[in-house]
Enzyme design. Structure first.
Site, short mmCIF file in Angstrom:
data_model
loop_
_atom_site.label_atom_id
_atom_site.label_comp_id
_atom_site.label_asym_id
_atom_site.label_seq_id
_atom_site.Cartn_x
_atom_site.Cartn_y
_atom_site.Cartn_z
N TRP A 101 35.50 44.91 57.19
CA TRP A 101 34.84 44.85 58.50
C TRP A 101 33.33 44.81 58.36
CZ3 TRP A 101 37.35 42.70 62.05
CH2 TRP A 101 38.72 42.89 62.20
N ASP A 170 29.85 50.94 63.59
CA ASP A 170 31.10 50.37 64.10
C ASP A 170 32.18 51.43 63.92
OD1 ASP A 170 33.51 49.15 64.54
OD2 ASP A 170 33.23 47.54 63.07
N LYS A 194 42.46 51.15 68.80
CA LYS A 194 42.87 52.06 67.74
C LYS A 194 42.94 53.50 68.25
CE LYS A 194 41.55 48.44 64.98
NZ LYS A 194 40.43 47.56 64.69
C1 LIG Z 1 39.76 46.48 64.39
C2 LIG Z 1 38.34 46.54 63.93
C3 LIG Z 1 37.40 45.57 64.30
C4 LIG Z 1 37.76 44.37 65.14
O1 LIG Z 1 37.98 44.75 66.43
P1 LIG Z 1 38.25 43.68 67.60
O2 LIG Z 1 38.24 44.56 68.79
O3 LIG Z 1 39.59 43.05 67.31
O4 LIG Z 1 37.16 42.69 67.57
C5 LIG Z 1 36.10 45.72 63.87
N1 LIG Z 1 35.73 46.76 63.11
C6 LIG Z 1 36.61 47.71 62.73
C7 LIG Z 1 36.14 48.86 61.90
C8 LIG Z 1 37.93 47.63 63.13
O5 LIG Z 1 38.82 48.59 62.75
#
Ligand SMILES: *Cc1c(COP(=O)(O)O)cnc(C)c1O
Length: 359
Positions: A101, A170, A194
């Protein structure tokens, strides 16, 4: 019958939340309509939206000088929105590359500015992070971006890095998993699917002095300033996802808040790592002990030919979505907030039995 779903995302939601949503689906609290059918500008929906924000602020003790936004586009849209809004005339930024990511965030930021990767875990296959003193940070950087929990690689920071520039995180796969000092950050963002609620909602928490200078030419929807001025309602927000997120926040408050959630998550993770480490090499997790994730736990078996048998057996025991990410292989158990301790116990029992049979 509900199963224990170890999906990395969209992931399990608390059953109590789903029950309440079911209860309120057709007629929300006597309004005569579903939340999905409400005007986002109506009195009822505004009360739902405001309550959700108030509960999130309480859970995370978000200081007054931070704005909370409920947006669309997922964490992936934030990969662009962060540089567009936080560069503020600069063209230099720092990123930590600690997993897949992070890589995506770096690639997107490179469209707008010069990205200095202050530390890169790719050479160690994203299993650890170099000590802070070895990072090559740029004091001129507009911000430093990192990914506190790498969902695919199962690598998590258990302390907040000390840096001299605004810190951006993030937190898609770790937000609300334990208490957090929001004041250490300039900006936090997280896709909801999540640890927060359904897909389609992205939460941004941003210090309000950093949002006044969006890059000229940016799309209106990608301006934090616009979103703040319109209280996340410049256009129609993801109303139902926002409502479910609100129910999740109430659920967290009722179980005792983030201190209690953190204790439960730590117990769950320790239980699963103990099963892996105690298997005499039958199962392995490659991540440095100091960086092992509480949320996403990848593991492999010495004999990868057994993977399919493992996954099939697990499925018939009601333990689903355990296949690892294609880039890592093996298995991955995502054990976010809504995964009960009984679910992890059931997985550990299954793993122990499987190792006894095949080991
Ligand atoms: C799942 C995830 C993403 C992507 O998320 P989207 O909402 O599908 O764009 C980005 N960063 C991390 C750490 C993730 O777990």
């Amino acid at each position: 019958m509900r199963v224990y779903n170890f999906s990395a995302g969209p992931a399990m939601l608390p059953e109590a939340v789903l029950e309440q949503a079911k209860e309120e689906l057709i007629d929300w609290q006597g309004s005569g309509m579903s939340v999905m059918e409400m005007s986002h500008r109506g009195k009822e929906y505004i009360s739902i939206a405001q309550q959700a924000e108030a509960d999130l602020r309480e859970l995370l003790s978000i200081p007054k000088n931070y704005k909370v936004l409920f947006l669309q586009g997922g964490a992936s849209t934030q990969f662009a929105m962060v540089p567009l809004n936080l560069l503020r005339g600069s063209n230099q930024v720092d990123y930590l590359n600690t997993g897949l990511w992070s890589e995506k965030a770096v690639a997107e930021a490179k469209k707008y500015c010069q990205v200095n990767v202050a530390t890169d875990s790719k050479p160690n296959k994203y299993t650890t992070v170099a000590p802070r003193r070895e990072w090559k940070c740029n004091v001129q950087a507009a911000y430093l971006h990192y990914t506190p929990n790498e969902t695919i690689n199962g690598l998590e920071f258990h302390t907040i890095p000390e840096v001299d520039v605004p810190l951006v995180a993030d937190m898609s796969s770790t937000i609300l998993s334990r208490p957090l000092d929001v004041s250490k950050f300039a900006l936090i963002y997280a896709g909801a699917q999540k640890n927060i609620g359904p897909a389609g909602l992205t939460i941004v928490i941003v210090r309000d002095d950093l949002t006044d200078l969006v890059m000229p030419g940016s799309p209106t929807m990608l301006s934090y300033k616009t979103q703040i001025e319109n209280e996340s309602m410049y256009n129609t927000p993801p109303t139902y996802a926002w409502y479910i997120a609100g129910l999740v926040f109430k659920w967290l408050k009722n179980l005792g808040g983030l201190e209690e959630m953190g204790r439960r998550n730590q117990r769950k993770a320790e239980m699963l790592y103990a099963a892996i480490d105690g298997s005499e090499g039958f199962y392995k997790n490659p991540v440095d002990l100091a960086y092992r994730s509480w949320m996403n736990i990848p593991f492999t078996m010495a004999d990868s030919n057994l993977n399919d048998t493992f996954l099939k057996g697990a499925k018939s025991a009601g333990l689903v979505t355990l296949a690892g990410h294609r880039s890592v292989g093996g298995m991955r158990a995502s054990i976010y907030n809504a995964m009960p301790e009984e679910g992890v116990k059931a997985l550990v029992n299954f793993m122990n039995d499987f190792a006894k049979q095949k080991g």
